[in-house]
Design an enzyme around this catalytic site. Structure first.
Site, PDB file in Angstrom:
ATOM      1  N   GLU A 266       0.875  -1.109  -0.122  1.00  0.00           N
ATOM      2  CA  GLU A 266       0.000   0.057  -0.059  1.00  0.00           C
ATOM      3  C   GLU A 266       0.940   1.042  -0.011  1.00  0.00           C
ATOM      4  O   GLU A 266       1.354   1.495   1.019  1.00  0.00           O
ATOM      5  CB  GLU A 266      -0.848  -0.100   1.247  1.00  0.00           C
ATOM      6  N   CYS A 300      -2.763   9.397   2.082  1.00  0.00           N
ATOM      7  CA  CYS A 300      -2.301   8.478   0.927  1.00  0.00           C
ATOM      8  C   CYS A 300      -3.248   8.943  -0.174  1.00  0.00           C
ATOM      9  O   CYS A 300      -3.074   8.813  -1.426  1.00  0.00           O
ATOM     10  CB  CYS A 300      -1.988   7.041   1.062  1.00  0.00           C
ATOM     11  N   GLU A 398       4.484  12.728  -5.499  1.00  0.00           N
ATOM     12  CA  GLU A 398       3.568  12.749  -4.491  1.00  0.00           C
ATOM     13  C   GLU A 398       4.390  13.706  -3.399  1.00  0.00           C
ATOM     14  O   GLU A 398       5.590  13.316  -2.910  1.00  0.00           O
ATOM     15  CB  GLU A 398       3.414  11.401  -3.873  1.00  0.00           C
TER      16      GLU A 398
HETATM   17  P1  NAD Z   1       8.131   5.638   4.922  1.00  0.00           P
HETATM   18  O1  NAD Z   1       8.404   4.953   3.691  1.00  0.00           O
HETATM   19  O2  NAD Z   1       8.904   6.617   5.290  1.00  0.00           O
HETATM   20  O3  NAD Z   1       7.854   4.717   6.029  1.00  0.00           O
HETATM   21  C1  NAD Z   1       6.792   3.698   6.057  1.00  0.00           C
HETATM   22  C2  NAD Z   1       7.419   2.413   6.781  1.00  0.00           C
HETATM   23  O4  NAD Z   1       8.325   1.877   6.311  1.00  0.00           O
HETATM   24  C3  NAD Z   1       7.903   2.817   8.353  1.00  0.00           C
HETATM   25  O5  NAD Z   1       7.616   1.874   9.276  1.00  0.00           O
HETATM   26  C4  NAD Z   1       9.472   2.971   8.032  1.00  0.00           C
HETATM   27  O6  NAD Z   1      10.208   2.656   9.246  1.00  0.00           O
HETATM   28  C5  NAD Z   1       9.714   1.783   7.062  1.00  0.00           C
HETATM   29  N1  NAD Z   1      10.528   1.972   6.335  1.00  0.00           N
HETATM   30  C6  NAD Z   1      11.317   3.462   5.583  1.00  0.00           C
HETATM   31  N2  NAD Z   1      12.175   3.382   4.796  1.00  0.00           N
HETATM   32  C7  NAD Z   1      12.267   1.944   4.551  1.00  0.00           C
HETATM   33  C8  NAD Z   1      13.231   1.205   3.809  1.00  0.00           C
HETATM   34  N3  NAD Z   1      14.193   1.844   2.949  1.00  0.00           N
HETATM   35  N4  NAD Z   1      13.351  -0.237   4.124  1.00  0.00           N
HETATM   36  C9  NAD Z   1      12.343  -0.779   4.764  1.00  0.00           C
HETATM   37  N5  NAD Z   1      11.458   0.097   5.603  1.00  0.00           N
HETATM   38  C10 NAD Z   1      11.444   1.126   5.527  1.00  0.00           C
HETATM   39  O7  NAD Z   1       6.663   6.387   4.744  1.00  0.00           O
HETATM   40  P2  NAD Z   1       5.787   7.434   5.720  1.00  0.00           P
HETATM   41  O8  NAD Z   1       6.396   9.002   5.638  1.00  0.00           O
HETATM   42  O9  NAD Z   1       5.915   6.931   7.087  1.00  0.00           O
HETATM   43  O10 NAD Z   1       4.371   7.492   5.113  1.00  0.00           O
HETATM   44  C11 NAD Z   1       3.905   8.039   4.064  1.00  0.00           C
HETATM   45  C12 NAD Z   1       3.977   7.608   2.698  1.00  0.00           C
HETATM   46  O11 NAD Z   1       3.157   6.143   2.940  1.00  0.00           O
HETATM   47  C13 NAD Z   1       3.316   7.919   1.542  1.00  0.00           C
HETATM   48  O12 NAD Z   1       4.086   7.843   0.293  1.00  0.00           O
HETATM   49  C14 NAD Z   1       1.800   7.833   1.674  1.00  0.00           C
HETATM   50  O13 NAD Z   1       1.092   7.881   0.450  1.00  0.00           O
HETATM   51  C15 NAD Z   1       1.981   5.931   2.023  1.00  0.00           C
HETATM   52  N6  NAD Z   1       0.905   5.559   2.710  1.00  0.00           N
HETATM   53  C16 NAD Z   1      -0.069   4.531   1.864  1.00  0.00           C
HETATM   54  C17 NAD Z   1      -0.980   4.046   2.209  1.00  0.00           C
HETATM   55  C18 NAD Z   1      -1.872   3.156   1.265  1.00  0.00           C
HETATM   56  O14 NAD Z   1      -2.515   2.428   1.929  1.00  0.00           O
HETATM   57  N7  NAD Z   1      -1.745   3.250  -0.068  1.00  0.00           N
HETATM   58  C19 NAD Z   1      -1.576   4.492   3.561  1.00  0.00           C
HETATM   59  C20 NAD Z   1      -0.747   5.190   4.392  1.00  0.00           C
HETATM   60  C21 NAD Z   1       0.391   5.823   3.869  1.00  0.00           C
END
Ligand code: NAD
Length: 510
Positions: A266, A300, A398
């Site tokens: 997601e 998102c 985004e």
């Molecule tokens: P993020 O990618 O920074 O972090 C998300 C999760 O991934 C966290 O738990 C983080 O610790 C982990 N993470 C970060 N980098 C990683 C890596 N290189 N390898 C493995 N794990 C890693 O995202 P965020 O800033 O917390 O959230 C915002 C993003 O999430 C936006 O792009 C948003 O659109 C997306 N989002 C999508 C949905 C959906 O259902 N499609 C829902 C909520 C948020």
């Protein structure tokens, strides 16, 4: 009262004291000996708490515990597994107010959205309890006499859940409630920005597990990117459900694919609203403002682009500008506030950088665009009148902030093509009173997104439908409809109740 004291008070209302422990496995809470996480209040910039993250060893203990629990949990009848989710829903109902306020305090969304997020958890629990009696397969006509062929769905195994900061509790529930009834214990790695929300949720989960003799079905490992990388590479977890940015999701998906595991992705969105020449502009304006400004543009499904027909473009822009002027910005827990802070100073920097790029590419700032002088990460929601999309690459990205790009188009056809010409494919909407426009938008050649709405906005999905999107959004589906199938393995079983051994396709042998 300081923000840290407020956090303690809210947690105390939930019966939770002491939140430094960042690991919860089958045997109880542990301090977590990995690098400490700091929970920072986005409204004040002050520290709320410090939490010990999981070390590799502690992570391994949690996954082993989930694996052990799986052997027993998969044999409990699914409706009995549903009792655990029913118990969780009871806890959530009892503590909805406090947990919703904690979400608002730690993440920064307004109180009403924080409460809405907890309601979403309750809704998905209710859905999952019903689902626990409906995990059904097909019976298929066999070509062989006295044979019965059927499809069965079995539990998959322990699963890893990685969640993002902006829905710090609901996304866990989408996964955890459905996975639990499907027979899969879960290990949760929440966002490092929102450890308190996850710890509070886990405490409620603990009570539900204790009431149902189900310790170890839901466990927690706080941490940064490392535990989610460990999950991605861990063959003990047949499924990793990852919610977050496209860049991180791409890395996780590649690592899971290398070991031939399953991932449920997601990822980001770049969602658009099309406003046709015959649209109800009252509806469209309200939906766009909620979509673009709600959660400070950090959903998102936030509305980031509008394609307005030339006949209504100027009027819509003016209505949006007037509506934006009425949006009260401030402490997300305060009465009447509609927009809280961004998550972190880095998000403010990304907001400013995107607006600089937009103006350099020919965009005209209609309103907003400034950082608000006060503590915390507050900005003004911005509207940019955009040049044609092919000359405006910033709108293909985004930016997780309240920036809305408004394009002028000559037709719905042009708008659909422009809407689809980005990498993401999560949510989309059209405002029109024409059945032709609406059906064109919903046709196979219409919106290419996982969510397509007519006369409602891009954000605020219900849990009954499958949630997710295509292309760089990752293709995953969670929550309602038949999303449960991702958490189970399908088995085709054929039974021969006759005395002969006919072979399929008429093959003769022996
Ligand atoms: P993020 O990618 O920074 O972090 C998300 C999760 O991934 C966290 O738990 C983080 O610790 C982990 N993470 C970060 N980098 C990683 C890596 N290189 N390898 C493995 N794990 C890693 O995202 P965020 O800033 O917390 O959230 C915002 C993003 O999430 C936006 O792009 C948003 O659109 C997306 N989002 C999508 C949905 C959906 O259902 N499609 C829902 C909520 C948020």
């Amino acid at each position: 009262m300081s923000r840290a004291e407020l956090a303690e008070t809210i947690l105390a209302r939930m019966g939770i004291a002491g939140v430094g422990d960042g690991v919860r496995d089958e045997d109880g809470w542990r301090p977590g000996s990995g690098p400490a996480l700091t929970s920072t209040c986005p409204t004040s910039g002050h520290e709320l708490a410090r939490v010990g993250a999981a070390s590799r060893d502690e992570y391994d203990v949690a996954v082993e515990g989930a694996r052990d629990r799986f052997h027993e949990w998969r044999m409990r009848p699914a409706p009995v597994r549903g009792e655990l989710v029913r118990a969780l829903a009871r806890e959530l109902r009892e503590h909805k107010q406090a947990l919703g306020e904690l979400v608002s305090l730690e993440m920064g969304k307004i109180r009403s959205e924080g409460l809405g997020e907890v309601q979403e958890m309750i809704d998905v629990c209710d859905f999952a309890v019903g689902l626990s009696r409906q995990l059904h397969g097909l019976t298929i006509a066999s070509e062989r006499p006295k044979h019965r062929m059927m499809e069965q769905w079995h539990p998959l195994g322990p699963i890893g859940i990685v969640t993002a900061f902006n829905f710090p509790v609901a996304v866990w529930a989408w996964n955890a409630a459905i996975a639990a009834v499907c027979g899969d214990p879960c290990v949760w790695k929440p966002s490092p920005r929102t450890p308190l929300c996850s710890i509070a949720t886990q405490h409620l989960a603990d009570r539900a597990m204790a009431a149902c003799d189900a310790e170890g079905v839901w466990s927690l490992v706080c941490g940064g990117a490392d535990p989610s990388r460990w999950m991605a590479e861990d063959p003990r977890l047949p499924l990793v459900s990852f919610t977050g940015s496209t860049a991180a999701g791409r890395e996780v998906a590649a690592a899971v694919a290398r070991r031939l595991g399953r991932s449920l992705l997601e990822l980001g969105g770049n969602n658009a609203v099309i406003v046709a020449e015959d649209a109800d502009l009252d509806l469209a304006t309200r939906a766009i403002v909620f979509g673009a400004v709600g959660t400070a543009g950090q959903r998102c499904t936030s509305t980031r682009r509008v394609f307005a027909h030339a006949r209504v473009h100027d009027e819509l822009l003016e209505r949006l500008r007037r509506a934006y002027a009425t949006v009260k910005i401030g402490d997300p827990l305060a009465e009447g506030v509609l927009m809280g802070p961004l998550a972190a100073p880095s998000a403010v920097a990304a907001y400013l950088a995107a607006l600089r790029a937009a103006q350099a590419q020919g965009g005209v700032l209609v309103c907003g665009g400034g950082v608000i002088e006060r503590e915390g990460n507050f900005v003004e929601p911005a509207i940019v009148r955009a040049p044609p999309p092919d000359r405006f690459p910033i709108a293909r990205e985004e930016t997780f902030a309240p920036i809305l790009y408004v394009f002028r188009v000559e037709s719905v056809e042009e708008a659909i093509a422009a809407q689809n010409a980005v990498a993401h494919g999560l949510s989309s909407a059209i405002f029109t009173d024409s059945v032709r426009h609406a059906e064109r938008f919903l046709s196979p050649g219409g919106s290419d997104c996982g969510i397509a709405n007519v006369n409602l906005g891009t954000s605020g999905a219900e849990i009954g439908g499958a949630f997710g999107g295509e292309k760089d959004t990752g293709g995953g589906r969670e929550s309602g409809s038949d999303a449960w199938k991702a958490y189970m393995r399908r088995q085709t079983a054929t039974v021969n109740w006759g005395g002969e051994l006919p072979l399929a396709q008429g093959v003769e042998f022996l």
